[in-house]
Design an enzyme around this catalytic site. Structure first.
Site, short mmCIF file in Angstrom:
data_model
loop_
_atom_site.label_atom_id
_atom_site.label_comp_id
_atom_site.label_asym_id
_atom_site.label_seq_id
_atom_site.Cartn_x
_atom_site.Cartn_y
_atom_site.Cartn_z
N GLY A 142 0.84 -1.23 0.13
CA GLY A 142 -0.35 0.17 -0.18
C GLY A 142 0.83 1.25 -0.15
N CYS A 143 -0.40 2.11 0.27
CA CYS A 143 1.01 3.63 -0.72
C CYS A 143 1.34 4.83 0.74
CB CYS A 143 -0.10 4.70 -1.29
SG CYS A 143 -1.36 5.04 -0.81
N PHE A 144 0.64 4.41 2.31
CA PHE A 144 1.04 5.10 3.13
C PHE A 144 1.83 3.89 3.32
CE2 PHE A 144 -3.24 7.30 3.88
CZ PHE A 144 -2.13 8.69 3.71
N CYS A 147 5.44 4.18 2.32
CA CYS A 147 6.05 5.12 2.63
C CYS A 147 6.60 5.09 4.22
CB CYS A 147 5.32 6.77 2.61
SG CYS A 147 6.01 8.05 2.87
#
EC number: 1.2.1.38
Length: 333
Positions: A142-144, A147
């Site tokens: 996932g993107c979150f 990061c």
């Protein structure tokens, strides 16, 4: 040449994936599937591709003509698709949804609404490159999660995650997908910000799983508060870890952890979002305030947080240089 099929090609991730692959030196798009847009030019939906491609959307899915398929579905649709369609065993799959990100034992333990038995490898190259290289099926992070994990993983490698971690991260509106909604409407989102899914975001289990894999154990909570930002793309995250370890040793540990990473870089000074937007990079920086380690990390949510990382995974799966098709440059302003 890697022959590629794209499912769910009309959304934001589908458009970004096509943009990358039409310029990839070792890839050819065989089909871009979208039943609602079948017969239309891709550039009529993804208008930034005018003059770049004559590719048309198709309702067909000729799996026998491709080497790899990208699933650009919404969450929950990948599992349903595989139950309804037979994908040849020799065709690799890279899934951008959350359906197969957690290991089966984690799914059972956390009672997550994902399949308990699957062979998907978690596609975070910074810790799973060797597994990705031999995988037939990869679940893109996932993107979150990407990061935040890339900010915390070196700390986990040093055994520093021993108390609850405070995480705050803000994301652009493209993170919500292309379908319009109350919280993506320009007049609401512009000059505005808000919290959503506080302490209950769906990416937390995969973050915990990677931290446990790296540190060997994880008894601490990940207290994550996500924010909606008034910009289109990018994620900027801060993570706070309590530790007495000297900052010099921590910085050395971060640099060592990412010394061979192709896209994740430790930076000696404060970082900002514009340094990564429109690239597949993740930048990481740390500061120390007493016993509090402040970690900052940032990515482009559509690239390193989605299709850029997916192409990076494709490159690894087919034995290519990880950077193939991904040498993207940020804007100067």
């Amino acid at each position: 040449m890697i022959r590629v099929g794209i499912l769910g090609a009309a959304g934001y991730t589908g458009g970004e994936l096509i943009r990358l692959l039409i310029n990839h030196p070792e890839a050819e798009i065989v089909f871009a599937n979208s039943e609602s847009n079948a017969g239309n030019l891709v550039a009529e939906v993804h208008e930034g591709l005018y003059g770049e491609t004559d590719l048309k959307f198709t309702a067909e899915m000729p799996f026998d003509q491709v080497d790899v398929i990208f699933f650009c579905f919404g969450h929950g649709k990948s599992e349903a698709f595989l139950k309804e369609h037979k994908v040849p065993e020799n065709v690799k799959i890279i899934d951008l949804a959350q359906d197969f990100r957690l290991a089966p034992e984690t799914v059972v333990a956390t009672q997550q609404p994902t399949p308990a038995a699957h062979d998907f490898i978690y596609g975070l190259p910074e810790i799973n490159e060797s597994k990705i290289a031999t995988a037939q099926h990869v679940a893109n992070p996932g993107c979150f999660a990407t990061c935040i994990q890339l900010g915390l993983l070196p700390a986990a490698k040093m055994g520093l995650i021993n108390s609850d971690v405070s995480v705050n991260a803000i994301t652009g509106s493209t993170g919500a997908g292309q379908k319009p909604g109350a919280t993506t409407h320009f007049s609401w989102r512009n000059n505005n910000m808000s919290i959503y899914k506080a302490f209950n975001h769906q990416h937390v289990p995969e973050i915990r799983e990677s931290l446990k894999q790296t540190q060997g154990y994880l008894d601490a909570a990940i207290d994550f508060i996500p924010y909606r930002g008034d910009f289109a793309r990018g994620i900027f995250a801060t993570e706070v870890v309590k530790t007495d370890k000297p900052i010099e040793e921590i910085v050395a540990g971060y640099k060592e952890f990412y010394k061979d990473a192709k896209f994740t870089h430790y930076v000696d000074k404060a970082i900002d979002l514009k340094q990564v937007v429109n690239t597949n990079k993740c930048l990481v920086h740390v500061d120390k305030y007493g016993d509090k380690l402040l970690i900052t990390s940032c990515i482009d949510n559509l690239l390193k947080g989605a299709v850029g990382q997916a192409v990076q995974n494709m490159n690894i799966m087919f034995g290519l240089d990880q950077t193939a098709g991904l040498k993207l440059k940020p804007s100067a302003f």
